[in-house]
Design a protein around this motif. Structure first.
Motif, PDB file in Angstrom:
ATOM      1  N   CYS A   1       0.856  -1.196   0.000  1.00  0.00           N
ATOM      2  CA  CYS A   1       0.000   0.000   0.000  1.00  0.00           C
ATOM      3  C   CYS A   1       0.891   1.243   0.000  1.00  0.00           C
ATOM      4  O   CYS A   1       2.036   1.200   0.457  1.00  0.00           O
ATOM      5  CB  CYS A   1      -0.879   0.024   1.254  1.00  0.00           C
ATOM      6  SG  CYS A   1      -2.104  -1.297   1.313  1.00  0.00           S
ATOM      7  N   PRO A   2       0.353   2.386  -0.450  1.00  0.00           N
ATOM      8  CA  PRO A   2       1.144   3.628  -0.436  1.00  0.00           C
ATOM      9  C   PRO A   2       1.561   4.031   0.984  1.00  0.00           C
ATOM     10  O   PRO A   2       0.894   3.673   1.967  1.00  0.00           O
ATOM     11  CB  PRO A   2       0.174   4.654  -1.037  1.00  0.00           C
ATOM     12  CG  PRO A   2      -0.803   3.849  -1.827  1.00  0.00           C
ATOM     13  CD  PRO A   2      -0.948   2.540  -1.113  1.00  0.00           C
ATOM     14  N   LEU A   3       2.638   4.807   1.064  1.00  0.00           N
ATOM     15  CA  LEU A   3       3.203   5.202   2.364  1.00  0.00           C
ATOM     16  C   LEU A   3       2.188   5.902   3.268  1.00  0.00           C
ATOM     17  O   LEU A   3       2.140   5.636   4.472  1.00  0.00           O
ATOM     18  CB  LEU A   3       4.425   6.109   2.140  1.00  0.00           C
ATOM     19  CG  LEU A   3       5.107   6.660   3.400  1.00  0.00           C
ATOM     20  CD1 LEU A   3       5.657   5.537   4.281  1.00  0.00           C
ATOM     21  CD2 LEU A   3       6.239   7.629   3.027  1.00  0.00           C
ATOM     22  N   GLY A   4       1.372   6.795   2.693  1.00  0.00           N
ATOM     23  CA  GLY A   4       0.385   7.512   3.509  1.00  0.00           C
ATOM     24  C   GLY A   4      -0.523   6.533   4.247  1.00  0.00           C
ATOM     25  O   GLY A   4      -0.876   6.735   5.414  1.00  0.00           O
ATOM     26  N   VAL A   5      -0.894   5.451   3.574  1.00  0.00           N
ATOM     27  CA  VAL A   5      -1.784   4.437   4.160  1.00  0.00           C
ATOM     28  C   VAL A   5      -1.041   3.672   5.255  1.00  0.00           C
ATOM     29  O   VAL A   5      -1.566   3.447   6.349  1.00  0.00           O
ATOM     30  CB  VAL A   5      -2.301   3.493   3.037  1.00  0.00           C
ATOM     31  CG1 VAL A   5      -3.023   2.283   3.600  1.00  0.00           C
ATOM     32  CG2 VAL A   5      -3.191   4.274   2.085  1.00  0.00           C
TER      33      VAL A   5
END
Ligand code: 13P
Ligand code: SF4
Length: 375
Positions: A258-262
């Motif tokens: 998953c993307p870093l923000g998530v």
């Protein structure tokens, strides 16, 4: 899949089987083949497949499990192409690895090919000392990418041992180029304390110098290949906020693709094996919003009815290529074995397998270290 893999259409006898008929035929074939056969199943496989697996696991565990039955002539891999290739590389020649549907690839693995990787290496060599750059590839990559990594002093990793693999790489050199999943690379390096802006750059294989200035490439500790998983990139911080709102006290558990923000907003992040263990070990009554492939999430919810388990993405997202392993294909390959015919064998040529094995064995030697990327 670097070379085109063509799946022949299944005979209508198999496509016409009902779910129960296919299950009966598969079980009958398993009984008859006995110890000549071992079936491996990745956690993203549908229930109708996973019930027939002798071993189930994440990519790391299955790479090891593939070697546990040296007496088995046939290893039927219910997963995707790169997993079957890795099993073939790690097992002796007398064992034949079979992928029930040759169209079961991985779109992320297809985002780095050997020509792009060699070109990137050459360009990076114009601005850095290549003796200090260690290539690390996620196991979700073609065998010839693993071979490139093995030839250049690097290692394979999975989401289970990415932190240990990157720590190891930085003991071997000063810089890492990581293929093909930018998110696993970024999440892991961030967890190790590196700054996504200052210490990392993104390498776009379709741009000169990956779309960077030479100075940026020279200054980055991590050069992250611009690849992603189309299933995991769908998870968002908005979904996390919605889950926290609708289920106060919920645990957010995501895969590090998953993307870093998530990953930053999640409570825990780790491989599929880690995700399963986390929920299994949790207290009855606990609530889990899980950011990964839906077959795994639904199975967890079914197996653990005293916990609330749901997918973080309300639109639910299957991995369409994993889903191509349908019971009809499994029944077909097993019936062919009973008739003395091996279909859909995955064979990595020796010239590729030898250096790829070096990189895979390094991964196994490095081991798992800390198993979670966050949490
Ligand atoms: P795991 O190794 O965590 O099972 O992940 C494999 C994969 O392809 C996830 O998308
Ligand atoms: Fe590849 Fe993503 Fe499917 Fe995993 S979930 S096999 S990374 S496409």
């Amino acid at each position: 899949m670097d070379q085109a893999m063509h799946q022949v259409p299944l005979p209508s006898f198999y496509t016409d089987l009902s779910e129960d008929q296919a299950a009966e035929r598969i079980e009958a074939a398993r009984r008859e083949l006995g110890s000549r056969l071992v079936i491996l199943g990745h956690h993203y496989q549908r229930d109708e497949i996973i019930r027939h697996a002798d071993f189930r696991g994440d990519s790391y565990k299955l790479a090891k499990d593939a070697t546990l039955r040296p007496e088995a002539e046939f290893i039927v891999f219910c997963g995707v192409h790169f997993m079957a290739e890795s099993a073939d590389i790690l097992t002796p020649d007398h064992q034949k690895v079979i992928l029930p549907n040759l169209a079961a690839g991985c779109s992320m693995a297809d985002m780095a090919n050997r020509f792009q990787v060699r070109s990137a290496w050459k360009q990076i060599g114009q601005v850095c000392d290549l003796g200090e750059v260690i290539p690390v590839t996620y196991i979700n990559s073609a065998a010839n990418i693993k071979a490139f990594v093995g030839e250049n002093g690097g290692t394979v990793c999975t989401s289970t041992n990415a932190p240990a693999a990157l720590e190891w790489a930085l003991t071997q050199g000063r810089k890492v180029i990581f293929f093909p999943d930018q998110h696993l690379g970024r999440n892991t390096a961030w967890k190790m304390g590196y700054d996504p802006e200052a210490d990392m750059c993104l390498w776009d294989p379709f741009q000169p110098m990956g779309g960077n200035t030479p100075e940026k490439v020279a200054a980055s500790t991590f050069i992250l290949w611009k690849g992603h998983c189309s299933v995991h990139k769908r998870f968002t911080v908005e979904q996390i906020a919605a889950a926290r709102e609708s289920h106060p006290g919920v645990n957010i558990l995501v895969h590090p693709e998953c993307p870093l923000g998530v990953v930053k907003q999640a409570d825990f992040a780790g491989s599929t094996e880690y995700i399963i263990k986390k929920v299994r070990d949790a207290a009855p009554g606990s609530v889990w919003a899980v950011g990964t492939e839906i077959n795994l999430v639904s199975r967890l919810a079914k197996e653990l009815p005293d916990r609330t388990v749901f997918c973080l993405d309300p639109q639910i997202c299957p991995c369409s290529t994993m889903y191509r392993i349908h019971p009809s294909y499994l029944s077909w390959v097993l019936d062919r074995l009973l008739d003395g015919e091996v279909v859909n064998q995955i064979r990595v040529p020796e010239a590729v397998a030898v250096p790829a094995r070096v990189a895979l064995q390094r991964m196994l030697t490095i081991g798992t270290g800390a198993s979670a990327v966050a949490g």
